[in-house]
Every structure is written in C-alpha cells, then in structure tokens.
Design a protein around this motif. Structure first.
Motif, PDB file in Angstrom:
ATOM      1  N   ARG A 252       0.803  -1.221   0.000  1.00  0.00           N
ATOM      2  CA  ARG A 252       0.000   0.000   0.000  1.00  0.00           C
ATOM      3  C   ARG A 252       0.839   1.275   0.000  1.00  0.00           C
ATOM      4  NH1 ARG A 252      -2.861   2.032   4.722  1.00  0.00           N
ATOM      5  NH2 ARG A 252      -4.270   3.690   4.086  1.00  0.00           N
ATOM      6  N   TYR A 253       1.894   1.321   0.790  1.00  0.00           N
ATOM      7  CA  TYR A 253       2.763   2.501   0.811  1.00  0.00           C
ATOM      8  C   TYR A 253       4.059   2.147   1.503  1.00  0.00           C
ATOM      9  CZ  TYR A 253       1.274   3.256   5.717  1.00  0.00           C
ATOM     10  OH  TYR A 253       1.016   3.126   7.064  1.00  0.00           O
ATOM     11  N   SER A 254       5.070   3.009   1.326  1.00  0.00           N
ATOM     12  CA  SER A 254       6.346   2.782   2.017  1.00  0.00           C
ATOM     13  C   SER A 254       6.469   3.761   3.179  1.00  0.00           C
ATOM     14  CB  SER A 254       7.520   2.967   1.056  1.00  0.00           C
ATOM     15  OG  SER A 254       7.708   4.325   0.731  1.00  0.00           O
ATOM     16  N   VAL A 255       7.162   3.323   4.221  1.00  0.00           N
ATOM     17  CA  VAL A 255       7.313   4.155   5.416  1.00  0.00           C
ATOM     18  C   VAL A 255       8.488   5.112   5.291  1.00  0.00           C
ATOM     19  CG1 VAL A 255       6.261   2.395   6.873  1.00  0.00           C
ATOM     20  CG2 VAL A 255       8.756   2.441   6.595  1.00  0.00           C
ATOM     21  N   ASP A 256       9.297   4.964   4.218  1.00  0.00           N
ATOM     22  CA  ASP A 256      10.517   5.752   4.043  1.00  0.00           C
ATOM     23  C   ASP A 256      10.450   6.524   2.727  1.00  0.00           C
ATOM     24  OD1 ASP A 256      11.817   4.005   1.812  1.00  0.00           O
ATOM     25  OD2 ASP A 256      11.182   2.606   3.357  1.00  0.00           O
ATOM     26  N   THR A 257      11.521   7.259   2.419  1.00  0.00           N
ATOM     27  CA  THR A 257      11.524   8.118   1.230  1.00  0.00           C
ATOM     28  C   THR A 257      11.937   7.394  -0.046  1.00  0.00           C
ATOM     29  OG1 THR A 257      13.817   8.820   1.645  1.00  0.00           O
ATOM     30  CG2 THR A 257      12.046  10.169   2.594  1.00  0.00           C
ATOM     31  N   LYS A 258      12.530   6.192   0.064  1.00  0.00           N
ATOM     32  CA  LYS A 258      13.090   5.534  -1.128  1.00  0.00           C
ATOM     33  C   LYS A 258      12.249   4.343  -1.592  1.00  0.00           C
ATOM     34  CE  LYS A 258      16.381   2.659   1.523  1.00  0.00           C
ATOM     35  NZ  LYS A 258      17.769   2.411   1.866  1.00  0.00           N
ATOM     36  N   TRP A 259      10.977   4.264  -1.155  1.00  0.00           N
ATOM     37  CA  TRP A 259      10.064   3.194  -1.556  1.00  0.00           C
ATOM     38  C   TRP A 259      10.571   1.823  -1.082  1.00  0.00           C
ATOM     39  CZ3 TRP A 259       5.781   5.409  -3.289  1.00  0.00           C
ATOM     40  CH2 TRP A 259       5.861   6.606  -4.015  1.00  0.00           C
ATOM     41  N   HIS A 260      11.287   1.789   0.050  1.00  0.00           N
ATOM     42  CA  HIS A 260      11.943   0.549   0.458  1.00  0.00           C
ATOM     43  C   HIS A 260      11.060  -0.350   1.310  1.00  0.00           C
ATOM     44  CE1 HIS A 260      15.393  -1.541   2.834  1.00  0.00           C
ATOM     45  NE2 HIS A 260      14.949  -2.317   1.867  1.00  0.00           N
ATOM     46  N   VAL A 261      10.717   0.100   2.509  1.00  0.00           N
ATOM     47  CA  VAL A 261      10.009  -0.761   3.462  1.00  0.00           C
ATOM     48  C   VAL A 261       8.536  -0.372   3.480  1.00  0.00           C
ATOM     49  CG1 VAL A 261       9.839  -1.521   5.848  1.00  0.00           C
ATOM     50  CG2 VAL A 261      12.088  -1.005   4.863  1.00  0.00           C
ATOM     51  N   PRO A 262       7.685  -1.270   3.037  1.00  0.00           N
ATOM     52  CA  PRO A 262       6.260  -0.930   3.036  1.00  0.00           C
ATOM     53  C   PRO A 262       5.581  -1.311   4.339  1.00  0.00           C
ATOM     54  CG  PRO A 262       6.594  -3.011   1.909  1.00  0.00           C
ATOM     55  CD  PRO A 262       7.955  -2.556   2.383  1.00  0.00           C
ATOM     56  N   HIS A 263       4.363  -0.789   4.554  1.00  0.00           N
ATOM     57  CA  HIS A 263       3.405  -1.537   5.343  1.00  0.00           C
ATOM     58  C   HIS A 263       2.932  -2.596   4.381  1.00  0.00           C
ATOM     59  CE1 HIS A 263       3.087  -0.047   9.300  1.00  0.00           C
ATOM     60  NE2 HIS A 263       2.755   1.173   8.971  1.00  0.00           N
ATOM     61  N   PHE A 264       3.075  -3.859   4.718  1.00  0.00           N
ATOM     62  CA  PHE A 264       3.108  -4.928   3.728  1.00  0.00           C
ATOM     63  C   PHE A 264       1.737  -5.357   3.204  1.00  0.00           C
ATOM     64  CE2 PHE A 264       7.189  -5.128   5.790  1.00  0.00           C
ATOM     65  CZ  PHE A 264       8.075  -5.494   4.790  1.00  0.00           C
ATOM     66  N   GLU A 265       0.655  -4.690   3.615  1.00  0.00           N
ATOM     67  CA  GLU A 265      -0.637  -5.108   3.086  1.00  0.00           C
ATOM     68  C   GLU A 265      -0.720  -4.817   1.585  1.00  0.00           C
ATOM     69  OE1 GLU A 265      -1.772  -1.095   5.126  1.00  0.00           O
ATOM     70  OE2 GLU A 265      -0.172  -2.578   5.228  1.00  0.00           O
ATOM     71  N   LYS A 266      -1.374  -5.707   0.861  1.00  0.00           N
ATOM     72  CA  LYS A 266      -1.567  -5.544  -0.581  1.00  0.00           C
ATOM     73  C   LYS A 266      -3.059  -5.398  -0.853  1.00  0.00           C
ATOM     74  CE  LYS A 266       2.380  -8.312  -2.250  1.00  0.00           C
ATOM     75  NZ  LYS A 266       2.716  -9.568  -2.966  1.00  0.00           N
ATOM     76  N   MET A 267      -3.434  -4.280  -1.472  1.00  0.00           N
ATOM     77  CA  MET A 267      -4.830  -3.955  -1.698  1.00  0.00           C
ATOM     78  C   MET A 267      -5.180  -4.104  -3.185  1.00  0.00           C
ATOM     79  SD  MET A 267      -5.051  -3.042   1.481  1.00  0.00           S
ATOM     80  CE  MET A 267      -6.781  -2.581   1.555  1.00  0.00           C
ATOM     81  N   LEU A 268      -6.360  -4.645  -3.465  1.00  0.00           N
ATOM     82  CA  LEU A 268      -6.792  -4.802  -4.858  1.00  0.00           C
ATOM     83  C   LEU A 268      -6.882  -3.450  -5.557  1.00  0.00           C
ATOM     84  CD1 LEU A 268      -7.853  -6.693  -7.111  1.00  0.00           C
ATOM     85  CD2 LEU A 268     -10.161  -6.228  -6.241  1.00  0.00           C
ATOM     86  N   TYR A 269      -7.373  -2.414  -4.856  1.00  0.00           N
ATOM     87  CA  TYR A 269      -7.570  -1.127  -5.524  1.00  0.00           C
ATOM     88  C   TYR A 269      -6.260  -0.520  -6.000  1.00  0.00           C
ATOM     89  CZ  TYR A 269      -6.545   1.110  -0.942  1.00  0.00           C
ATOM     90  OH  TYR A 269      -5.965   1.517   0.232  1.00  0.00           O
ATOM     91  N   PHE A 312     -12.739 -10.729  -7.737  1.00  0.00           N
ATOM     92  CA  PHE A 312     -11.444 -10.463  -7.099  1.00  0.00           C
ATOM     93  C   PHE A 312     -11.629 -10.071  -5.639  1.00  0.00           C
ATOM     94  CE2 PHE A 312     -10.577  -9.457 -11.641  1.00  0.00           C
ATOM     95  CZ  PHE A 312      -9.650 -10.468 -11.859  1.00  0.00           C
ATOM     96  N   TYR A 313     -10.812 -10.696  -4.781  1.00  0.00           N
ATOM     97  CA  TYR A 313     -10.845 -10.415  -3.346  1.00  0.00           C
ATOM     98  C   TYR A 313     -10.250  -9.035  -3.046  1.00  0.00           C
ATOM     99  CZ  TYR A 313     -11.420 -15.528  -2.961  1.00  0.00           C
ATOM    100  OH  TYR A 313     -11.844 -16.824  -3.067  1.00  0.00           O
ATOM    101  N   SER A 314     -10.384  -8.612  -1.790  1.00  0.00           N
ATOM    102  CA  SER A 314     -10.044  -7.244  -1.418  1.00  0.00           C
ATOM    103  C   SER A 314      -8.568  -7.026  -1.075  1.00  0.00           C
ATOM    104  CB  SER A 314     -10.894  -6.798  -0.227  1.00  0.00           C
ATOM    105  OG  SER A 314     -12.251  -6.739  -0.598  1.00  0.00           O
ATOM    106  N   SER A 315      -7.964  -7.920  -0.274  1.00  0.00           N
ATOM    107  CA  SER A 315      -6.608  -7.603   0.186  1.00  0.00           C
ATOM    108  C   SER A 315      -5.930  -8.788   0.849  1.00  0.00           C
ATOM    109  CB  SER A 315      -6.645  -6.438   1.184  1.00  0.00           C
ATOM    110  OG  SER A 315      -7.351  -6.805   2.361  1.00  0.00           O
ATOM    111  N   LEU A 316      -4.606  -8.665   0.976  1.00  0.00           N
ATOM    112  CA  LEU A 316      -3.802  -9.535   1.831  1.00  0.00           C
ATOM    113  C   LEU A 316      -3.304  -8.713   3.011  1.00  0.00           C
ATOM    114  CD1 LEU A 316      -1.503 -11.648  -0.528  1.00  0.00           C
ATOM    115  CD2 LEU A 316      -3.510 -12.422   0.737  1.00  0.00           C
ATOM    116  N   ASP A 317      -3.287  -9.324   4.163  1.00  0.00           N
ATOM    117  CA  ASP A 317      -2.896  -8.648   5.400  1.00  0.00           C
ATOM    118  C   ASP A 317      -1.410  -8.291   5.395  1.00  0.00           C
ATOM    119  OD1 ASP A 317      -2.815  -7.778   8.056  1.00  0.00           O
ATOM    120  OD2 ASP A 317      -4.197  -9.341   8.695  1.00  0.00           O
TER     121      ASP A 317
END
Length: 678
Positions: A252-269, A312-317
């Motif tokens: 969904r997004y990264s917690v840092d400026t270089k797109w490195h470490v995400p909050h690891f949830e994956k959303m269909l949208y 299609f399902y909504s997301s992975l945790d």
C-alpha cells in the motif's frame, strides 16, 4: 475450537468484523436497529472503524479489544459498533471528516465516541490500553454530568461536517484555462521528489491517479520535466521494496523516502490502478520494466486475490504468523542474508548486488527487503555478463525464493469481493490487454465482467457493493457505479461488443435517477433510497482512489462522444465547473478532474473504424498511448450514430472525428495516426 466470548459480529461476513467476533467487547455491526436502541437507552455510541489489512487495527485489538478490563468499561458505558470501512465507506467518510476536524489528522483504526443519534464529539486513531480506559471513563462521566455541554459541541461539529461537504452549483463560470492549469501543475511540482520519485516526504503513497494525470499532461503539453519526474517515480516504485519482486504486486505505501520498506498489506484497488498506469506508461515508452511490472502484478492478483468464479478479493494482510506463532508485520516477505546464501548458492553474489543485500537494503533485526537501485546494464557490466544472462540468473533466483517462501505461513486474506474495486481491476485488465496485447488478459477481463453481471447487479438494475459466500449485500455506492461504468466503456473499446455500452448506459441512467442532486449539480455518494447520519456525502477529492464524482464526470464525457444525443457532456461540464475553484490551491487532490479538464481543453477525437478488418486495425491503433481518444468499430452495422452509413464492401476505413465532424476516411493505421498528430 471453543471461545470464551462470542458477540453479535459472528453473524457478519466481513473478515475484519469476524476477527472481532470473539472479543469480550459486546460489538455490534452498524445498522438502524442498533442506532434506534441507543436512542431509547440514551447510551453513547463507541464506533471503531478499520479494515482487515490494517496493521495498527490489529495492534489496538490485541491491546484493548481483547482485554477484559478495557471491555468491561466499554460494555458498561457504551453501545459498541465495529465497522469495516471497506464495506461502509459512507459512514467512514463522515467520521473521518469529524476526526480530521477535531485533531487535524486521520487514519485507522478510527475510533469515535458519538451521541446516541450518531453525532460525534470525540475521536482518535490508535490508543494504548491505559489511555483508552482513562479516556472512556472521562467521556462517560462528562456525558452524565454535563450532557448539555456535550450536546452543544456535537451539534457544532455536525454543522461543520455538513459545511465542509457543501458544493455550490456554478452556472456562470468559465472553464479553468490552459494557462491556469500550467500554473497549478507548476505549484504542485514544488512537492515533487525528482530524485526518488513521489513527494518530498515519508511515508510515500503511490498515488496512481496523480501519475496517470501527469503522464497525460506531460505528453499533451510536451513538458519534459513532468514526464521525467513521472518516469522516475514509476521506475523507483517498480524497483522498490514496495513492489514484491518475488511474488509480484504492490504493497500500500512505504514508510521511508526511497520506496523501500512498506506496510506490507496488498490492496486490490492499488494493484488494479497500477496495472492500468504501468500499461499506459509502457505504451508511451516501450520500457520493458513497465511491461514486466504489469505482467507480474496481474500474475499476483490471479494467484492470490481471485475467486474461482473470477471475482477479485479485497486484500492480503500486512501481518503473518512467524515460525513461533507470533503475528508479525512483513514476516512473509523479508529475508535474512544467511538463508539467501543457502538458497541461492553461486548466484548469491549477483543477487546481492541486484537487490542490495547490504546497508541500503537492510530493514531491521537482520531482515532485508529486496530493493533495486541500478539498471540491468549497470549490474551486468559490473559482473562482466550480458543482460540476458543476468535476467536468467535473477529470474531463476526469484523462482527459488518463491518456492521457499511458499513454505511460510501466508498472510491472511480478506476474501470479500467489492464491486468498486473489481471495477478498478477490470479496467486494469482491459488496459493491460489494450497496450500489451496479451489475449489472456482480455479473457480474464471478460470472465470478471460476467461475474459482475451475474452476481453484483440487482433486480432493479442497480448494483450491490459487497459479495461474500455466494451472497451479495449492501446497496451500491456511487464508487461502485462509476468504476464499473468506466470499465465497461473500456471493455467495449477492445471488444466492440455493444452490450458493454448498453450496460454502461443503464447504470448511468440509474445513477442519474438515484444519486444525482439537482441542487448541487453533483452526485451523492449514497443512493437517495439509503439512510445516512448527519449528511449525505458528496465525494469530490481524488486521493489514492479517484473521487466517485470525478470518475463519473469522465464517464459522462466519454459516453457523450458515442451518444451525442444524450445530455452527458453537459452534465460532465457542470460537475467540472462545480469543483474547479479547488484546482489552483490543491491540484494534487483533483488529478482525475484535471484529466477531464484536458479532455475539454485539448482536441478529443472519436476514432471510428468500419469494415471487415476493423478489429485488426483497432487493435493496432489501441496499442499506442492516445489518451485523448475514444474508439468505436464494427464490420457493417451498429446502433452508434458515428458508425452508421460508413460501410464499404471493398475497404476497412478509419474515420478521425471531433465532436462528430469527421475528416476524410483513410485506409491505413499510419495515415490515421498522422491525422491524430496534426
């Protein structure tokens, strides 16, 4: 398995609500009966909103909602309502606005305390147990001792919630000019991170709506700076840890400026929109990175987020269980250096450089999140091999890691099927087929479209919002209609099967009847048949997902080119005028609207193709990045006025038209492209 506690959420289908069904809190789902009971008992509402893939929602559940002491306070003083924001975005909109008005920020879990009639007077996101109990006791005492004070504050807040959502019907305004648009984009560009992509901040969200507009704007205006920024962002995102290099798909997004470490949830949208975006970017550049990103993202969605009936399902945790049974964010996705050496053997040295198993790629506790920061050519040159050999080594290494990762505990799945998000994914598949030419993407798109028609359309012609366990529930919102209409228009453009336009027109007419507000000249988010609290929302700001009104406005504009006899363009123009006063002060939250502005400002072409070879010629044209066109085609006959009386037995002619006025027909794709470029 026996549980000490079971509450009313056990009767729900949302995975997020079911996660809370065995909390000691007496949770109930949002429904009119519960709200009526709160009024009768004069009990405050405690409303907690989240979603299944939300990391901090899980943390607060563990600390507060699974705790007997906290639950005792909640049960004694409140009627406790748990809401899945993805099922009830209408409620989430209202209370998120309330939270932002009270605190200046928002997020999930979204916790609100409200009067029995739903008017809020306190809100927060994540709260620690000790503070949570203290705050709830204070709020309960305040309501008992000073109800008039609480009532006054809640009413003032309710007035504010209504006021910030008011839209005035603007009848006399001129349309935002090209010069004003250039100035708005220039002002917006002050926030661009031209080195790493995205904005100059962390966390970083991918914002496909914004990048889609900037790709169109940069191309139409020949603005090389905007295009360079757009492609830098697309490259860094695809190279980053935010993209799952092993299994495909974006977090969904990264917690840092270089797109490195995400909050690891994956959303269909996210993934649906990014498939569409990268497919368009590939058409514009023929950059293989973009093509591969599309292919791997669709492969991920097919493998991880697809029901056997092609919904299609909504997301992975974000969280998954470690080997010791602890839920941990990112546990499924990260790697230790020693295990990589063990799995990859002689290939580890090249893999290490490619994915930065070093200080740049290290996250925490010896864990690495794979991230690239160099081109294939650069890595190949360093190791004195050619790029084909490098790709072979990397692909075989990733296949090994995929097999090893499959032995781990998988992230939890949110298996509800949302109409709006399926529309976004369907549109992504259509664009992937259009620009990459892979027939399997069209086959999958048609299967998903059939699923939508068979399972998500109501007997009255409207849409459901949610599907789970073979049942469709919750009356559809404007976002459901807007995204499905958009996808059906796109599906027509690649199949030329007019049933998709028929369905798009039926859904548009349904929206005009049940959602359109003549006073504001906008569409409500909820149907006029539905109940609401405080206000009936009008959604206008584009965010990670475009506003339902902006998608609807673009749909109306595009449909008007094929159905000029209807008043679609007039309505689209009115919607645009009603929000354009926001463009110069907040362009980034109106990117989808700004693309509609480009449709009005730039020449917009109808491409009509008639004859035996119409599909072949249409497919060739469709492979080009032509963001200011809509295509119609047939062999002989059509109900569309733009295709009528154009059949020639000996030829397949291509007509380039503007506002229904067509230039002389041409027989070849190259000649048609010349007309589009002049």
């Amino acid at each position: 398995m026996t549980h000490k506690y079971t509450n009313a959420l056990i009767n729900e289908t949302s995975p997020y609500l079911l996660q809370h069904a065995h909390n000691p809190v007496n949770w109930e789902a949002w429904n009119p009966e519960v709200l009526e009971r709160a009024k009768k008992e004069n009990k405050l509402l405690l409303i907690s909103i989240g979603y299944a893939a939300c990391h901090w929602c899980h943390v607060m559940e563990h600390e507060c909602f699974e705790d007997d002491e906290a639950a005792t306070v909640m049960n004694a003083n409140f009627i406790n309502i748990k809401i899945d924001r993805e099922e009830r975005p209408d409620v989430d909109h209202v209370y998120m606005d309330a939270l932002q008005m009270m605190t200046g920020s928002g997020g999930w879990p979204l916790n609100i305390v409200a009067l029995p009639d739903g008017r809020p007077f306190w809100g927060a996101t994540y709260v620690k147990k000790k503070d949570w109990i203290s705050i709830l006791n204070q709020l309960s005492e305040t309501y008992k001792n000073s109800p008039q004070k609480v009532e006054e504050y809640a009413q003032n807040l309710a007035n504010g919630i209504k006021a910030i959502n008011l839209v005035e019907n603007q009848n006399e305004l001129h349309l935002f000019t090209a010069e004003q648009l250039d100035d708005a984009v220039k002002d917006w560009s002050r926030y661009f991170d031209t080195f790493l992509g995205g904005y100059k901040r962390a966390p970083k969200f991918m914002m496909p709506v914004n990048l889609n507009f900037l790709l169109h704007y940069g191309t139409a205006r020949k603005n090389e700076k905007v295009l360079e920024y757009t492609h830098t962002t697309l490259t860094k995102m695809a190279w980053g840890g935010i993209f799952d290099h092993v299994g495909g798909g974006f977090s969904r997004y990264s917690v840092d400026t270089k797109w490195h470490v995400p909050h690891f949830e994956k959303m269909l949208y996210d993934n649906g929109q990014l498939v569409s975006l990268y497919a368009k970017a590939y058409a514009a550049t023929k950059n293989d990175l973009y093509k591969t990103t599309v292919e791997q993202t669709i492969a991920f969605v097919e493998k991880e987020l697809m029901h056997h009936t092609f919904g299609f399902y909504s997301s992975l945790d974000a969280d998954s269980f470690t080997e010791t049974g602890e839920l941990e964010e990112g546990a499924y996705y990260v790697w230790q250096e020693e295990e990589l050496k063990k799995f990859l053997g002689d290939n580890f040295g090249i893999f290490k450089d490619y994915f930065n198993i070093n200080g740049y790629g290290h996250w925490e506790h010896g864990n690495y999140v794979l991230i690239r920061d160099a081109s294939d050519k650069k890595i190949a040159r360093k190791h004195s091999i050619n790029t084909d050999d490098l790709k072979g080594i990397i692909n075989s290494s990733l296949a090994i890691l995929d097999a090893e990762r499959s032995k781990r505990n998988r992230p939890r799945l949110d298996d509800k099927i949302l109409t709006s998000w399926n529309g976004l994914m369907l549109n992504g598949l259509v664009d992937a087929y259009r620009y990459l030419g892979n027939d399997s993407y069209l086959e999958l798109a048609l299967k998903n479209a059939s699923f939508i028609l068979e399972n998500l359309v109501k007997p009255d012609g409207g849409l459901w919002h949610n599907h789970k366990n073979g049942k469709s529930t919750i009356n559809g919102y404007l976002e459901d209609y807007a995204s499905i209409i958009e996808a059906f228009i796109g599906l027509y453009e690649v199949t030329f099967d007019e049933q998709w336009l028929t369905h798009a027109n039926i859904l548009t007419a349904y929206c005009q009847k049940n959602f359109f507000d003549a006073e504001s000249g906008m569409f409500f988010f909820t149907s006029k048949q539905d109940d609401y609290v405080i206000r009936r929302t009008i959604e206008t700001s584009d965010n990670v997902v475009p506003a339902s009104n902006s998608i609807m406005a673009k749909n109306l504009f595009r449909l008007s080119k094929l159905f000029p006899e209807k008043s679609y363009e007039e309505t689209a123009l009115q919607l645009l005028k009603n929000v354009q006063h926001n463009f110069d002060k907040n362009a980034q939250n109106h990117a989808n609207w700004l693309e509609l502005l480009l449709f009005f400002d730039q020449p917009y072409y109808e491409i009509a193709i008639v004859g035996e070879n119409h599909k072949e010629k249409a497919k060739e044209i469709a492979g080009y990045y032509l963001s200011n066109t809509i295509m119609a085609a047939t062999e002989k006959e059509s109900t569309l006025s733009i295709l009528q009386n154009r059949h020639s037995p000996e030829n397949t002619f291509i007509y380039i038209c503007e506002q229904g006025a067509c230039k002389l027909p041409v027989p070849t794709v190259n000649e048609a492209l010349e007309l589009l470029r002049n």
